[in-house]
Design a protein around this motif. Structure first.
Motif, mmCIF file in Angstrom:
data_model
loop_
_atom_site.group_PDB
_atom_site.id
_atom_site.type_symbol
_atom_site.label_atom_id
_atom_site.label_comp_id
_atom_site.label_asym_id
_atom_site.label_seq_id
_atom_site.Cartn_x
_atom_site.Cartn_y
_atom_site.Cartn_z
ATOM 1 N N GLY A 1 17.140 7.021 -13.107
ATOM 2 C CA GLY A 1 17.827 6.146 -14.516
ATOM 3 C C GLY A 1 17.359 5.016 -14.449
ATOM 4 N N VAL A 2 16.021 4.742 -13.862
ATOM 5 C CA VAL A 2 15.411 3.306 -13.997
ATOM 6 C C VAL A 2 14.493 3.483 -15.017
ATOM 7 N N PRO A 3 14.811 2.269 -15.859
ATOM 8 C CA PRO A 3 13.849 2.399 -17.100
ATOM 9 C C PRO A 3 12.486 2.000 -16.765
ATOM 10 N N ALA A 4 11.468 2.396 -17.563
ATOM 11 C CA ALA A 4 10.130 2.155 -17.554
ATOM 12 C C ALA A 4 9.585 0.565 -17.468
ATOM 13 N N ASP A 5 10.478 -0.276 -18.371
ATOM 14 C CA ASP A 5 10.373 -1.468 -18.243
ATOM 15 C C ASP A 5 11.264 -2.297 -17.255
ATOM 16 N N PHE A 6 11.354 -1.800 -16.130
ATOM 17 C CA PHE A 6 12.285 -2.500 -15.247
ATOM 18 C C PHE A 6 11.904 -3.805 -14.965
ATOM 19 N N LYS A 7 12.785 -4.811 -14.941
ATOM 20 C CA LYS A 7 12.628 -6.197 -14.849
ATOM 21 C C LYS A 7 13.266 -6.654 -13.378
ATOM 22 N N VAL B 1 7.749 0.907 -5.758
ATOM 23 C CA VAL B 1 7.655 1.533 -7.046
ATOM 24 C C VAL B 1 7.690 2.848 -6.965
ATOM 25 N N PRO B 2 9.059 3.518 -7.557
ATOM 26 C CA PRO B 2 9.118 5.003 -7.405
ATOM 27 C C PRO B 2 8.198 5.614 -8.179
ATOM 28 N N ARG C 1 0.852 -1.060 -0.008
ATOM 29 C CA ARG C 1 0.090 -0.073 0.099
ATOM 30 C C ARG C 1 0.929 1.339 0.047
ATOM 31 N N SER C 2 2.141 1.223 0.572
ATOM 32 C CA SER C 2 2.999 2.398 0.584
ATOM 33 C C SER C 2 3.935 2.173 -0.766
ATOM 34 N N LYS C 3 3.929 2.939 -1.815
ATOM 35 C CA LYS C 3 4.712 2.642 -2.993
ATOM 36 C C LYS C 3 6.264 3.157 -2.798
ATOM 37 N N TRP C 4 6.613 4.152 -2.140
ATOM 38 C CA TRP C 4 7.770 4.667 -2.139
ATOM 39 C C TRP C 4 8.221 5.450 -0.985
ATOM 40 N N PRO C 5 9.060 4.955 -0.146
ATOM 41 C CA PRO C 5 9.499 5.506 1.038
ATOM 42 C C PRO C 5 9.921 6.684 0.938
ATOM 43 N N ASN C 6 9.984 7.552 2.168
ATOM 44 C CA ASN C 6 10.581 9.098 2.011
ATOM 45 C C ASN C 6 12.180 8.971 2.034
ATOM 46 N N ARG C 7 12.594 10.183 1.944
ATOM 47 C CA ARG C 7 14.231 10.214 1.713
ATOM 48 C C ARG C 7 14.981 9.594 2.865
#
Length: 443
Positions: A93-99, A83-84, A57-63
């Motif tokens: 620099g993480v590609p959209a199609d990160f695998k 998920v950023p 439920r929490s997608k991206w942590p804080n700094r």
């Protein structure tokens, strides 16, 4: 807090946490705080926040949290299932199609129960993993008989791994299977949900066993027993409910004799019918509770006779123990007699207990860890019967097996035997036993 208290949709973070030895969310919070202190950061988290991360439920942590998590795991947060935001992904620099990386895939397999004890084949193969992934996304469509079969096979394989390498190595796989059952059962069709919960009851009882043998706190063992009974109630499986009551009695050991007796009697006389083999084991446990609470010898013998009579009623031969087979299908005459030896010792008859153990306890009749477990009780009976040298020799012979498997029950019983041998501590074998147990505790 255990993995099933919230759905573990972010399995990558759960798997990475378990891989690093943080088995509970509380363990993770403590490790997080230590990492934050080392970074001179004031970042702190609660179990509630960990639960949010692991549920997805929490997608991206804080700094601040990102810095601490990177310090703890040493991998990009994307490999932990986070998920950023799109903009953040671009900056990093993480590609959209990160695998996922190969390591990420290995973590996924480990969490779902593969590669235990250097086994080359996963408990769930790629087809099964794909099926499970689809079921996690759309349980109503993909949670089916095939998925139940995959999970059943994985649970049985995990039980076999426990016998070979001990509870600590089997625990992650068992928790992964339970998480899969809990997650997919929520939205599965009613008939499939029922089968998943029935399997979940078996898996939860097995998790209680693993926690007990690993020396986990009583609360963790009780949690899994409670979960097993809840799911057995949902599926109307009275025999399973009774079986878990018996397991609860066993898990108490000698800590609460009156409750041991109450639980065992409930298993044998409640509104359910146990099959012959588990009924024999429950009656034996009732006799043990009677012995610990000072019952008359004749009454104890009467209940043990009932246990033998119940075992006589088993029409099918005993089979290798399996989590998903008939209840108690691995309960044999030799196991009943070994447990009867424990009962005789509790009744203050150690010499008779020694005779029973020596007559029925053999490496051919028991798996190595079970043989070590019952041999630890034999050592204690020998000590109480006034045979300190033989007691120490027996204890030393099983110490290596018990310590390799990290069997908390066997090791605990060896410590109890060592206490009984304390008056003989100057004898060479007894002294060696005390020294080796001290080294084991220090390690």
């Amino acid at each position: 807090m255990t993995e099933l208290e919230e759905p573990g949709n972010n399995w990558r973070l759960v798997a990475a946490r378990i891989k690093r030895g943080w088995r509970t969310q509380e363990d993770f919070c403590k490790a997080y705080e230590a990492a934050a202190i080392s970074l001179q950061s004031r970042a702190r988290i609660s179990v509630r926040q960990v639960r949010r991360w692991e549920s997805g439920r929490s997608k991206w942590p804080n700094r601040d949290a990102r810095l601490v998590l990177t310090e703890m795991f040493g991998v990009p947060l994307e490999q932990l299932g986070f998920v950023p935001p799109v903009s953040a992904a671009g900056r990093r620099g993480v590609p959209a199609d990160f695998k996922p990386s190969l390591e990420d895939d290995v973590l996924r397999r480990a969490f779902m129960g593969s590669a235990l004890a250097a086994a080359s084949a996963p408990l769930l193969d790629l087809t099964a993993l794909d099926h499970l992934t689809a079921a996690a996304r759309d349980a109503h469509r993909y949670a089916d008989q095939e998925l139940v079969g995959h999970l059943r096979d994985a649970l049985d394989e995990t039980a076999r791994a426990d016998v070979l390498v001990g509870p600590h190595r089997a625990m992650p796989a068992a928790l992964g299977i339970l998480t899969a059952i809990n997650t997919t059962a929520r939205d599965a069709k009613p008939e499939v949900r029922r089968e998943l919960l029935a399997l979940g009851s078996r898996a939860a009882e097995f998790a209680g066993w693993l926690h007990r043998d690993a020396g986990s706190p009583e609360q963790a063992i009780a949690y899994w027993h409670g979960q097993a009974k809840e799911w057995a109630t949902f599926t109307g499986d009275g025999a399973m409910h009774a079986y878990v009551l018996m397991r609860q009695a066993q898990a108490l050991g000698r800590s609460d004799p009156a409750r041991v007796l109450d639980l065992a009697r409930s298993a044998t006389s409640g509104p359910w019918t146990l099959p012959p083999r588990p009924r024999a084991e429950a009656l034996q446990q009732e006799a043990r509770g009677m012995a610990m609470t000072g019952a008359d010898t004749d009454e104890i013998e009467r209940v043990l006779d009932q246990a033998h009579a119940a075992l006589d009623q088993a029409t099918e031969p005993a089979a290798p123990p399996a989590c998903t087979g008939p209840l108690g299908d691995g309960y044999t005459r030799e196991r009943l007699m070994a447990q009867s030896g424990i009962c005789l010792r509790e009744a203050g008859r150690p010499a008779q207990a020694v005779t029973v153990f020596k007559s029925y306890l053999s490496p051919k009749a028991f798996a190595p860890r079970d043989y070590a477990h019952y041999s630890a009780f034999l050592a204690g009976a020998l000590a109480e019967a006034g045979e300190p040298d033989e007691a120490a020799t027996v204890a030393l012979s099983v110490l290596e097996v018990a310590s390799t498997a990290r069997s908390g029950q066997a090791i605990g019983e060896l410590h109890r035997s060592a206490q009984a041998l304390f008056p003989y501590r100057e004898r060479p074998a007894v002294r060696e036993l005390h020294e080796r147990l001290l080294l084991l505790s220090a390690g």
